[in-house]
Design an enzyme around this catalytic site. Structure first.
Site, mmCIF file in Angstrom:
data_model
loop_
_atom_site.group_PDB
_atom_site.id
_atom_site.type_symbol
_atom_site.label_atom_id
_atom_site.label_comp_id
_atom_site.label_asym_id
_atom_site.label_seq_id
_atom_site.Cartn_x
_atom_site.Cartn_y
_atom_site.Cartn_z
ATOM 1 C CG HIS A 1 -4.379 -1.627 -2.005
ATOM 2 N ND1 HIS A 1 -4.759 -2.508 -1.021
ATOM 3 C CD2 HIS A 1 -3.778 -0.595 -1.341
ATOM 4 C CE1 HIS A 1 -4.412 -2.039 0.167
ATOM 5 N NE2 HIS A 1 -3.819 -0.878 -0.011
ATOM 6 C CB SER B 1 -0.942 -0.052 1.216
ATOM 7 O OG SER B 1 -1.867 0.992 1.201
#
EC number: 3.4.21.92
Length: 209
Positions: A132, A107
Site C-alpha cells: 500500500h 508495507s
C-alpha cells in the site's frame, strides 16, 4: 557479533553452550543465524531495526563479499525512511541478498522482500504480502509547512512506486493503482505479481520426494 541486540519479545530467548577445541562458547539463535549469514527481520521497520540490519549487512560483506546473505522477513512494516535506509544498503553491498518471507511482509517489509536479488526472492506457502502507499501520519502546522509536507508525501509515494515497479516489472502507474488501497497477496499471488520468484516447498516434503 556476540553482543548483538536482541529484538523485544514476550518469551525467553533460549541460550546454549557450544563446545569446541577452543573451549566453550555461549550462543543464542540470533548469533547462530548470523554465523550462517542469515539476517532475521522479525519486528516492525523502524530506526532501531534498520540500524541493526544495516550493521549486519555491512559486517557480512566485510567478512566475505562473495557469499550470499539471506534475509528472512516476518514484519508488519513501518517507517518509510527506515525502509529506504535498509533498501539502499541492500543494493550497496556486494553480496547477493536472498529474501524469504515467512509469516508476513507488509508495507515497508514487502518492498524489502521484492528488493532481494532477482531469482533469489521467495516466500513460504502460507506467507502473506501486503502493499500500500507509505503511511504519512498526522500532517499539521502552518500553511507553508503543510505545503512542504504535502510535497514530501508525494515524493515518498512516487519513490515507493518506482522502487516496487523496478523490482516487480510492473509500471509505476500500475503500482500506484494497486497500492491506492491495501492489496493483500498470497505467496502464489506475490509470485505472479513479481515480488518473489518462487514459493518454497516444505523441507520435509522435499526430503520425502
Amino acid at each position: 557479533m556476540s553482543e548483538m541486540q536482541m529484538p523485544e519479545m514476550r518469551y525467553i530467548l533460549p541460550s546454549f553452550v557450544e563446545h569446541s577445541s577452543y573451549g566453550a562458547k555461549e550462543s543464542n539463535p540470533y548469533n547462530k543465524l548470523f554465523e550462517e549469514r542469515i539476517i532475521f527481520l522479525g519486528t516492525q521497520v523502524d530506526d532501531a531495526s534498520a540500524n541493526d540490519i544495516m550493521a549486519q549487512l555491512l559486517v557480512l560483506e566485510g567478512l566475505d563479499p562473495d557469499r550470499d546473505i539471506t534475509m528472512y522477513i516476518n514484519s508488519p512494516g513501518g517507517s518509510f525512511t527506515s525502509l529506504m535506509a535498509i533498501y539502499d544498503t541492500m543494493q550497496y553491498v556486494r553480496p547477493d541478498v536472498q529474501t524469504v518471507c515467512l509469516g508476513q511482509a507488509a508495507s515497508a517489509a514487502a518492498v524489502l522482500l521484492a528488493a532481494g536479488t532477482p531469482g533469489k526472492r521467495a516466500a513460504l506457502p502460507n506467507a502473506r504480502v501486503l502493499i500500500h502507499q507509505p503511511a504519512t501520519g498526522g500532517v499539521q502546522g502552518q500553511v507553508s509547512d503543510l505545503e512542504i509536507q504535502a510535497k514530501e508525501i508525494e515524493r515518498m509515494r512516487k519513490l515507493m512506486e518506482e522502487t516496487l515497479a523496478r523490482h516487480t516489472g510492473k509500471s509505476a502507474e500500475q503500482v500506484r493503482i494497486d497500492t491506492d488501497r491495501d492489496k493483500i497477496l498470497t505467496a502464489e499471488e506475490a509470485k505472479e505479481y513479481g515480488i518473489v520468484d518462487q514459493v518454497f516447498d516444505y523441507r520435509k516434503l522435499s526430503a520425502q520426494n
